[in-house]
Design an enzyme around this catalytic site. Structure first.
Site, mmCIF file in Angstrom:
data_model
loop_
_atom_site.group_PDB
_atom_site.id
_atom_site.type_symbol
_atom_site.label_atom_id
_atom_site.label_comp_id
_atom_site.label_asym_id
_atom_site.label_seq_id
_atom_site.Cartn_x
_atom_site.Cartn_y
_atom_site.Cartn_z
ATOM 1 N N HIS A 1 0.813 -1.206 0.048
ATOM 2 C CA HIS A 1 0.068 0.086 0.025
ATOM 3 C C HIS A 1 0.844 1.120 0.019
ATOM 4 O O HIS A 1 1.006 1.816 0.991
ATOM 5 C CB HIS A 1 -0.993 0.099 1.305
ATOM 6 C CG HIS A 1 -2.059 -0.797 1.095
ATOM 7 N ND1 HIS A 1 -2.844 -1.529 2.119
ATOM 8 C CD2 HIS A 1 -2.594 -1.465 0.059
ATOM 9 C CE1 HIS A 1 -3.786 -2.305 1.587
ATOM 10 N NE2 HIS A 1 -3.689 -2.223 0.199
ATOM 11 N N CYS B 1 3.318 -12.097 1.893
ATOM 12 C CA CYS B 1 4.317 -12.224 3.115
ATOM 13 C C CYS B 1 4.269 -13.547 3.906
ATOM 14 O O CYS B 1 3.187 -14.051 4.358
ATOM 15 C CB CYS B 1 4.147 -11.202 3.957
ATOM 16 S SG CYS B 1 5.217 -11.093 5.317
ATOM 17 N N HIS C 1 -10.116 -4.968 4.787
ATOM 18 C CA HIS C 1 -8.578 -4.893 4.619
ATOM 19 C C HIS C 1 -8.245 -6.224 3.683
ATOM 20 O O HIS C 1 -8.774 -7.294 4.116
ATOM 21 C CB HIS C 1 -7.831 -4.850 5.565
ATOM 22 C CG HIS C 1 -6.222 -4.552 5.566
ATOM 23 N ND1 HIS C 1 -5.544 -5.517 5.262
ATOM 24 C CD2 HIS C 1 -5.656 -3.511 5.547
ATOM 25 C CE1 HIS C 1 -4.302 -4.969 5.015
ATOM 26 N NE2 HIS C 1 -4.238 -3.664 4.999
ATOM 27 N N GLU D 1 -5.749 -8.272 3.488
ATOM 28 C CA GLU D 1 -5.393 -9.045 4.368
ATOM 29 C C GLU D 1 -6.495 -9.937 5.027
ATOM 30 O O GLU D 1 -6.336 -11.228 5.089
ATOM 31 C CB GLU D 1 -4.313 -8.720 5.370
ATOM 32 C CG GLU D 1 -3.557 -9.788 6.161
ATOM 33 C CD GLU D 1 -2.637 -9.552 7.409
ATOM 34 O OE1 GLU D 1 -2.028 -8.351 7.170
ATOM 35 O OE2 GLU D 1 -2.549 -10.137 8.267
ATOM 36 N N THR E 1 -1.919 -9.317 10.744
ATOM 37 C CA THR E 1 -0.590 -8.965 10.992
ATOM 38 C C THR E 1 -0.084 -7.534 11.479
ATOM 39 O O THR E 1 1.120 -7.431 12.119
ATOM 40 C CB THR E 1 0.425 -9.467 10.176
ATOM 41 O OG1 THR E 1 0.179 -8.707 9.148
ATOM 42 C CG2 THR E 1 0.208 -10.785 9.853
ATOM 43 N N SER F 1 -2.603 -0.304 6.757
ATOM 44 C CA SER F 1 -3.094 -0.537 8.075
ATOM 45 C C SER F 1 -1.928 -0.218 9.167
ATOM 46 O O SER F 1 -2.186 0.397 10.226
ATOM 47 C CB SER F 1 -3.488 -1.941 8.364
ATOM 48 O OG SER F 1 -3.613 -2.352 9.568
HETATM 49 FE FE1 SF4 Z 1 4.904 -9.095 6.427
HETATM 50 FE FE2 SF4 Z 1 4.634 -7.696 8.785
HETATM 51 FE FE3 SF4 Z 1 5.580 -6.395 6.512
HETATM 52 FE FE4 SF4 Z 1 3.228 -7.294 6.629
HETATM 53 S S1 SF4 Z 1 4.017 -5.867 7.775
HETATM 54 S S2 SF4 Z 1 4.576 -7.613 4.799
HETATM 55 S S3 SF4 Z 1 3.337 -9.079 7.806
HETATM 56 S S4 SF4 Z 1 6.493 -8.361 7.670
#
Ligand code: SF4
Length: 332
Positions: free
Chosen positions: A51, A109, A137, A139, A178, A237
């Site tokens: 993002h 990820c 969201h 995710e 996450t 986020s």
């Molecule tokens: Fe991975 Fe955390 Fe980065 Fe999201 S914020 S891409 S979960 S390491």
């Protein structure tokens, strides 16, 4: 007569560390860049790879085409690679890609994939699953979409945790997005544990190391400064959470800013100290841009406040490993 020299007011910038790119974002961007290098233009990317508009625009300029859904990819281009974003996708998306004979690369990820696996394990063990996260969201859509619709219940707030009614007498288990606020999530989990003492928790925190570390650095800096800037996108986020964390840690002026041109200078009038951080999807060049903008108006001294060291890096997908430098093929 010589004109009086205008002296700029002093400003100490407390730079949070760690800040900016995490290992998952770094890997996702690398996947698009290496795919362009290996397979040529165009490479399709489903949803913003991370993002951040600056990152997305940079990849568009190199030949990436961003779509929201696979059916936006013209039939003639179905043999071109399509990359799934770092946020993860519902199971139906790779299934759909296979049905359409598309070649896809998954930039989810690995820490998001870990949560997907937890959801599957809970389901296999016949547990009723709660996901703590923010509705809509990508995710959350991806994690809920690992299992049939209606399997996972979303808990967004402490109120949701207070009013949640299990659909069955099966054992409960929770997983989380996450990139949540560590403190908000702890409050929600506390309520769930009081109501359902046997609820199964993740073995290892689902909120990722990068989210936690960036929030800790903000907590250390925010109470010491007159104002705080979080560099990041409004739909990021983890960046939104950093701004909230700064506010709660006692910083009255705390703004989420994408570029230096977005700075509302009236909000920063008369300050002598500024905290600065960046969300996990914001590149360092944008942090430098903000510092330069302040340097035009202030005599800036930059101090770094480091609260954690980060050395984590993730493996690339198999198809691209031959493209990476040896130092880039780190262990997951
Ligand atoms: Fe991975 Fe955390 Fe980065 Fe999201 S914020 S891409 S979960 S390491």
């Amino acid at each position: 007569m010589t004109a009086p020299t205008q002296t700029k007011p002093s400003l100490t910038v407390q730079l949070c560390a760690p800040r900016g790119f995490c290992a998952g974002v770094d890997r996702a961007i690398q996947i698009v860049e290496l795919a362009l290098e290996k397979y040529g233009k165009p490479v399709y990317v489903r949803h913003e790879i991370v993002h951040n508009k600056f990152v997305v625009d940079g990849l568009k300029a190199k030949g990436a085409i961003f779509v929201e859904e696979l059916d936006e990819i013209p039939a003639d281009d179905h043999e071109r690679p399509v990359i799934f974003s770092a946020h993860g996708v519902p199971k139906s998306v790779p299934e759909d890609a296979r049905t359409r004979n598309m070649f896809y690369l998954d930039a989810t990820c690995p820490l998001v994939s870990k949560v997907h696996k937890e959801a599957e394990i809970h389901d296999r063990r016949d547990r009723e699953i709660l996901l703590i996260g923010h509705e809509g969201h990508p995710e959350v859509i991806g994690t809920m979409g690992q299992l049939p619709a209606g399997t996972v219940s979303l808990i967004e707030t402490e109120d949701d945790a207070r009013t949640f009614e299990p659909k069955s007498d099966r054992q409960l288990a929770f997983i989380t997005q996450t990139t949540l606020s560590v403190d908000d999530t702890a409050g929600i989990v506390e309520i769930l544990r009081q109501r359902f003492p046997d609820i199964v928790a993740p073995h290892k925190e689902d909120i990722c190391y990068a989210t936690t570390n960036r929030q800790e650095a903000v907590k250390a800096v925010a109470p010491l400064v007159d104002a705080m800037i979080v560099v990041g996108a409004p739909n990021s986020s983890n960046s939104q959470r950093l701004r909230e964390v700064a506010e709660r840690a006692g910083c009255k002026t705390s703004q989420l800013i994408q570029r230096a041109s977005d700075i509302d200078w009236s909000a920063f009038e008369g300050i002598s100290s500024l905290g600065l951080t960046a969300g996990a999807s914001a590149p360092e060049t944008l942090v430098e841009e903000i510092i330069s903008a302040f340097s035009e108006r202030y005599e800036v001294t930059v101090e770094t406040v480091r609260t954690a060291e980060e050395t984590i890096a993730f493996n690339l997908p198999r198809e691209l490993r031959d493209m990476a430098m040896p130092s880039e093929t780190a262990a997951e």
